[in-house]
Design an enzyme around this catalytic site. Structure first.
Site, short mmCIF file in Angstrom:
data_model
loop_
_atom_site.label_atom_id
_atom_site.label_comp_id
_atom_site.label_asym_id
_atom_site.label_seq_id
_atom_site.Cartn_x
_atom_site.Cartn_y
_atom_site.Cartn_z
N TYR A 1 0.82 -1.21 0.00
CA TYR A 1 0.00 0.00 0.00
C TYR A 1 0.85 1.26 0.00
O TYR A 1 1.97 1.24 0.49
CB TYR A 1 -0.92 0.00 1.22
CG TYR A 1 -2.05 -1.00 1.16
CD1 TYR A 1 -2.30 -1.75 0.01
CD2 TYR A 1 -2.88 -1.21 2.26
CE1 TYR A 1 -3.32 -2.67 -0.03
CE2 TYR A 1 -3.92 -2.12 2.23
CZ TYR A 1 -4.14 -2.85 1.08
OH TYR A 1 -5.16 -3.76 1.04
N SER B 1 -14.13 -4.48 0.10
CA SER B 1 -14.97 -3.83 -0.92
C SER B 1 -16.46 -4.14 -0.75
O SER B 1 -17.14 -4.49 -1.71
CB SER B 1 -14.52 -4.25 -2.33
OG SER B 1 -13.31 -3.64 -2.67
N LEU C 1 -18.63 -2.09 -0.50
CA LEU C 1 -19.32 -1.07 -1.29
C LEU C 1 -18.92 -1.14 -2.77
O LEU C 1 -19.13 -0.20 -3.52
CB LEU C 1 -19.02 0.33 -0.74
CG LEU C 1 -19.69 0.66 0.60
CD1 LEU C 1 -19.17 1.98 1.15
CD2 LEU C 1 -21.20 0.71 0.45
N GLY D 1 -16.73 1.47 -4.08
CA GLY D 1 -17.42 2.76 -4.02
C GLY D 1 -18.60 2.85 -4.97
O GLY D 1 -19.41 3.79 -4.87
N LEU E 1 -21.31 1.09 -5.15
CA LEU E 1 -22.61 0.89 -4.52
C LEU E 1 -23.09 2.10 -3.73
O LEU E 1 -24.22 2.12 -3.23
CB LEU E 1 -22.58 -0.34 -3.62
CG LEU E 1 -22.62 -1.69 -4.37
CD1 LEU E 1 -22.26 -2.84 -3.44
CD2 LEU E 1 -23.98 -1.91 -5.00
N THR E 2 -22.26 3.14 -3.62
CA THR E 2 -22.72 4.40 -3.04
C THR E 2 -23.61 5.15 -4.02
O THR E 2 -24.34 6.05 -3.64
CB THR E 2 -21.55 5.31 -2.65
OG1 THR E 2 -20.88 5.74 -3.85
CG2 THR E 2 -20.56 4.58 -1.76
N GLY E 3 -23.49 4.78 -5.30
CA GLY E 3 -24.27 5.45 -6.33
C GLY E 3 -23.56 6.64 -6.96
O GLY E 3 -24.09 7.27 -7.88
N LYS E 4 -22.32 6.92 -6.53
CA LYS E 4 -21.67 8.15 -7.01
C LYS E 4 -21.24 8.07 -8.46
O LYS E 4 -20.96 9.10 -9.07
CB LYS E 4 -20.48 8.49 -6.12
CG LYS E 4 -19.33 7.50 -6.13
CD LYS E 4 -18.28 7.95 -5.14
CE LYS E 4 -17.13 6.96 -5.03
NZ LYS E 4 -16.16 7.37 -3.99
#
Length: 406
Positions: free
Chosen positions: A102, A287, A289, A292, A294-297
């Protein structure tokens, strides 16, 4: 909002087994979105604090959220990282997940920044109250920079030892609670690949050799427990079998992707190894989400949230979420959330939270506001999700299965 987890650790101090370090002779006791007002609140008799579970066969009692840190040093400054870490631990999270590789995307120039940011924060924390998980990289022909003298990374004794020693130094600690093999030494389809290519098979480091290397580190007090990541049922079974036959340490966890968009492989195959009556291996679900999505962004690709999201910031990164019918499935899940008075985050995290085989969900955040929304989704969304919500989720699943591979 949950209170500081101090009371939790005090209550569990009697059950947390002390361990010895042969090296030091000491004994230690261990015990992207905007905030949206919640429309489904907790029941009056429902505790508004995170829950904790034992991780597999280990003595680690881990919060149902683990803080993912792979943005530290790439998208987050050291100051921001410290703010996120402090907020997480002040609100009940007691585990963080990092890796020698990372931040992500992996680059020689930034490698190790995540650990160094964690280290500077960890200096002001009680070390025995933090469950620190990290990873040793698997086979790689492109990340040889992780070692002093290597052309190809392998999961052999030399690589494992060098990886752990360097991680300890970067993290500024003398032990790691959970060390995981980031991805296997042998060939397996990874990170969005959906079929096994027989032509890519290659000789690999024997499972026994890998476990023996970890046993040495455990005996030295540098590692407490071991786990795997991005692993298959074959690999898990071989590790378990080798440990049993040779009297070596058993893996206690598996870290694999799991979400509304990535379910089938785990639920049909790997879930059996998690059952307490079988091998009792804890799932650390990453993951939840969907990167990311699935946040809809990403539904409106021209929105500021989408422009600043990882899928757009790093071309080619996690393409399985934006070059597939995952977007179509995501819209359906967002519609279902709205139908039941939930936010997309509440639906996605509530689903992962309620799976009986998920020990902890690894949630990353690039701001305190994002992390607050994630924690609130666990705390304030009805537990478990109502049957009518689950029924609608399953109806969508029957149509889309794992849409990231289509």
């Amino acid at each position: 909002m949950a209170s500081c987890p101090t009371a939790f650790f005090c209550n569990h101090a009697a059950t947390a087994a002390p361990w010895s370090s042969s090296r030091t002779g000491t004994r230690r006791s261990f015990c992207r979105r905007s905030s949206v007002k919640t429309t489904i609140n907790a029941k009056l008799d429902q505790k508004t604090s995170l829950k904790y579970k034992k991780l597999g066969d280990s003595d680690l009692v881990i919060s149902e959220i683990t803080l993912g840190t792979m943005t530290f040093g790439q998208q987050n400054t050291e100051k921001e990282a410290h703010e996120i870490l402090s907020y997480a631990f002040e609100n009940g999270i007691n585990a963080l997940d990092t890796s020698e590789a990372y931040p992500i995307p992996m680059k020689k120039e930034t490698q190790g920044s995540t650990d160094r940011f964690i280290s500077s924060w960890l200096k002001s924390q009680p070390r025995d109250k933090v469950i620190l998980a990290t990873k040793v990289a698997g086979y790689s022909e492109t990340a040889s920079y992780l070692r002093d003298n290597a052309t190809v990374l392998r999961v052999d004794a030399a690589n494992i030892k060098e990886s752990v020693e360097k991680s300890l130094k970067r993290l500024g600690t003398d032990y790691i609670d959970l060390i995981q093999i980031h991805w296997p030494d042998r060939y397996v389809p990874l990170f969005g690949a959906y079929s096994y290519d027989f032509s890519k098979w290659r000789p690999s480091v024997p499972f026994v050799e890998q476990l023996k290397a970890f046993r040495e580190l455990i005996d030295e007090g540098k590692v407490r427990y071991i786990g795997v990541s991005n692993e298959t049922s074959y690999g898990v079974m071989e590790f378990v079998h080798a440990a049993k036959v040779e009297g070596l340490p058993k893996i206690v966890s598996i870290q694999n992707s799991y979400s509304l968009l990535v379910r089938t492989h785990f639920e049909i195959d790997l879930v059996e190894v998690c059952h307490p009556k079988n091998y009792n291996i804890g799932l650390l679900a990453y993951s939840p989400l969907g990167g990311g999505s699935l946040t809809g962004k990403y539904i409106d690709i021209n929105s500021e949230a989408a422009k600043n999201g990882r899928l757009n910031l790093f071309p080619g990164y996690m393409e399985r979420y934006n070059k597939s019918i995952a977007r179509e499935a995501t819209i359906k899940y967002i519609e279902t959330a709205k139908k039941h008075g939930l936010t997309p985050v509440q639906l996605a995290l509530g689903f992962a939270r309620d799976r009986p085989f998920v020990t902890s969900s690894i949630v990353g955040a690039t701001s305190v506001n994002q992390l607050k929304e994630d924690i609130d989704a666990f705390l304030l969304t009805e537990r478990p999700l109502p049957p009518e919500v689950v029924a609608d989720i399953e109806d969508i699943f029957k149509r889309y299965k794992d849409p990231t591979i289509f």
